[in-house]
Design a protein around this motif. Structure first.
Motif, PDB file in Angstrom:
ATOM      1  N   VAL A   8       0.720   2.963  -3.552  1.00 31.55           N
ATOM      2  CA  VAL A   8      -0.342   3.969  -3.491  1.00 31.55           C
ATOM      3  C   VAL A   8       0.125   5.223  -2.761  1.00 31.55           C
ATOM      4  O   VAL A   8      -0.155   6.345  -3.194  1.00 31.55           O
ATOM      5  CB  VAL A   8      -1.597   3.384  -2.786  1.00 31.55           C
ATOM      6  CG1 VAL A   8      -2.690   4.436  -2.649  1.00 31.55           C
ATOM      7  CG2 VAL A   8      -2.119   2.184  -3.566  1.00 31.55           C
ATOM      8  N   TYR A  19      -6.351   1.675  -4.124  1.00 35.37           N
ATOM      9  CA  TYR A  19      -6.078   1.049  -2.831  1.00 35.37           C
ATOM     10  C   TYR A  19      -6.501  -0.421  -2.801  1.00 35.37           C
ATOM     11  O   TYR A  19      -5.705  -1.277  -2.368  1.00 35.37           O
ATOM     12  CB  TYR A  19      -6.748   1.842  -1.705  1.00 35.37           C
ATOM     13  CG  TYR A  19      -6.518   1.260  -0.344  1.00 35.37           C
ATOM     14  CD1 TYR A  19      -5.269   1.291   0.249  1.00 35.37           C
ATOM     15  CD2 TYR A  19      -7.569   0.649   0.358  1.00 35.37           C
ATOM     16  CE1 TYR A  19      -5.046   0.738   1.500  1.00 35.37           C
ATOM     17  CE2 TYR A  19      -7.354   0.098   1.615  1.00 35.37           C
ATOM     18  CZ  TYR A  19      -6.090   0.152   2.182  1.00 35.37           C
ATOM     19  OH  TYR A  19      -5.878  -0.397   3.414  1.00 35.37           O
ATOM     20  N   GLY A  70      -9.526   2.728   4.551  1.00 35.44           N
ATOM     21  CA  GLY A  70      -8.315   1.916   4.444  1.00 35.44           C
ATOM     22  C   GLY A  70      -7.348   2.177   5.578  1.00 35.44           C
ATOM     23  O   GLY A  70      -6.661   1.263   6.051  1.00 35.44           O
ATOM     24  N   VAL A  90      -4.396   6.908   0.659  1.00 35.88           N
ATOM     25  CA  VAL A  90      -5.221   5.821   1.185  1.00 35.88           C
ATOM     26  C   VAL A  90      -6.545   6.404   1.675  1.00 35.88           C
ATOM     27  O   VAL A  90      -6.562   7.380   2.426  1.00 35.88           O
ATOM     28  CB  VAL A  90      -4.501   5.094   2.340  1.00 35.88           C
ATOM     29  CG1 VAL A  90      -5.417   4.047   2.975  1.00 35.88           C
ATOM     30  CG2 VAL A  90      -3.230   4.430   1.823  1.00 35.88           C
ATOM     31  N   VAL A  92       0.835  -1.211   0.000  1.00 30.55           N
ATOM     32  CA  VAL A  92       0.000   0.000   0.000  1.00 30.55           C
ATOM     33  C   VAL A  92       0.864   1.253   0.000  1.00 30.55           C
ATOM     34  O   VAL A  92       0.691   2.154  -0.824  1.00 30.55           O
ATOM     35  CB  VAL A  92      -0.950  -0.012   1.220  1.00 30.55           C
ATOM     36  CG1 VAL A  92      -1.630   1.343   1.374  1.00 30.55           C
ATOM     37  CG2 VAL A  92      -1.993  -1.104   1.063  1.00 30.55           C
TER      38      VAL A  92
END
Length: 374
Positions: free
Chosen positions: A47, A346, A56, A52, A43
């Motif tokens: 990302v 995500y 998340g 996020v 993540v």
């Protein structure tokens, strides 16, 4: 009366039967830690934390904060199980050398993966600076911590094996207090040295002194595990003790969060790594508490849980190989070769993280199969 049923006294020294075979529950616990770490790295690496969504961060990214404490604690447990009972034998110099050679291997991969992590976005001069300890990377720094820890831990294991329980507990408390005290020191303006010893807010690395209590807690748990793992009743007591301590620490975190009148903000702060470097009270209450709960569940599940969650158990059985695999795929392949940073959503990054866990397990299994059929 069997050793496993003897009451623990403050003056007790470690009394360790040698482990009979591999304890798969330890591999499972380590695999859970690595799995959470892989999800977090997928993540944050693909990302970015700032991108996020709220759902998340809390609860998903929030729960991955159990990973670091569990990983370091299981490191101590594994040392106790595999090495502590041998420190008073003639075979100890050979085993100590094995740990030091492992330190060299981990250090090599730490530096190699530093290049892979920094390659997409940093000029060669800054990569060289990181290789020479002029600065730090981010995602691979846990390997740097282990490389150094594997140098000094073999030196203290024989002392630990001869020390009474009260002195071992006092050492953990003293190191924790020393960490807090040293945070006010500037180390002569040498931020790199401070980061290596007690963490630094500007460097995402792990201090040897500040994280040593987690290793030593792992040694204590490893000792208890060796003494009671073969006895269902005493193992159950150990599981309940770990579960209770973990629940109390998490309750302590939420107690502080309620006192601040904004529980969600406190959870979001932990998800954003506030209090991770250097370690803060709220972050460590939540991270260590959750780590103890996960460890207790892994031990409670034992061999059956390890078999049911086989990919995680395989990953935990060779942590270094799993770590190398996921860093290479995320940073060298996806971020550098495929220029994939920022193009994944995500949910897609979470899916990639899940695939990387399975992929790492498959890679470890395949490498073992090839080695066995040469």
């Amino acid at each position: 009366m069997p050793l496993n049923w003897m009451p623990v006294k403050w003056t007790d020294k470690p009394q360790l039967p040698k482990a009979e075979g591999r304890i798969e529950a330890i591999d499972l616990a380590r695999g859970i830690a690595i799995g959470l770490m892989i999800l977090s790295h997928a993540v944050s690496g693909l990302v970015g934390i700032r991108n996020v969504p709220d759902w998340g961060m809390v609860p998903i990214h929030f729960l991955t904060k159990f990973s670091s404490s569990l990983f370091i604690m299981v490191f101590g447990i594994a040392l106790a199980v595999a090495f502590l009972s041998h420190t008073q034998t003639d075979d100890w110099p050979r085993r100590r050398l094995k740990l030091w050679l492992r330190a060299v291997e981990v250090w090599f991969w730490y530096k190699a993966l530093t290049v892979f992590e920094m390659l997409p976005y940093y000029p060669p001069s800054e990569i060289v600076d990181a290789l020479l300890y002029g600065r730090f990377a981010i995602w691979v720094e846990i390997l740097g911590f282990y490389a150094i820890a594997l140098l000094w831990v073999p030196l203290i294991l024989p002392l630990w094996a001869r020390a009474p329980l009260w002195s071992r507990l006092a050492t953990i408390g003293a190191l924790t207090a020393l960490t807090v005290w040293l945070q006010s020191f500037t180390f002569g303006g040498n931020d790199i040295l401070k980061a290596l010893l007690v963490d630094h807010e500007d460097h995402y690395t792990w201090g040897q002194i500040s994280r040593a209590p987690l290793i030593l807690i792992g040694l204590l748990i490893g000792e208890a595990l060796l003494r009671c793992y073969s006895e269902p009743a005493t193992r159950r007591r150990l599981v309940l003790t770990l579960l209770g301590l973990g629940a109390l620490m998490i309750a302590g975190f939420y107690g502080l969060a309620f006192a601040s009148d904004d529980v969600h903000a406190a959870m979001l702060a932990v998800a954003n790594n506030v209090g991770k470097h250097p370690p803060g009270l709220e972050f460590m209450l939540f991270s260590l508490g959750g780590a103890l709960v996960l460890l207790a569940l892994a031990l409670a599940g034992g061999a059956k849980a390890a078999k049911a969650l086989m990919p995680l158990t395989i990953v935990g059985s060779d942590a270094l190989k799993a770590f190398i695999f996921h860093i290479v795929v995320i940073f060298l392949v996806l971020r550098f070769l495929l220029e994939g940073e920022g193009i994944y959503s995500y949910p897609q990054a979470l899916g990639i993280g899940g695939l990387l866990i399975v992929g790492a397990a498959a890679w470890i299994w395949l490498s073992r199969w090839l080695a066995a059929h040469r």
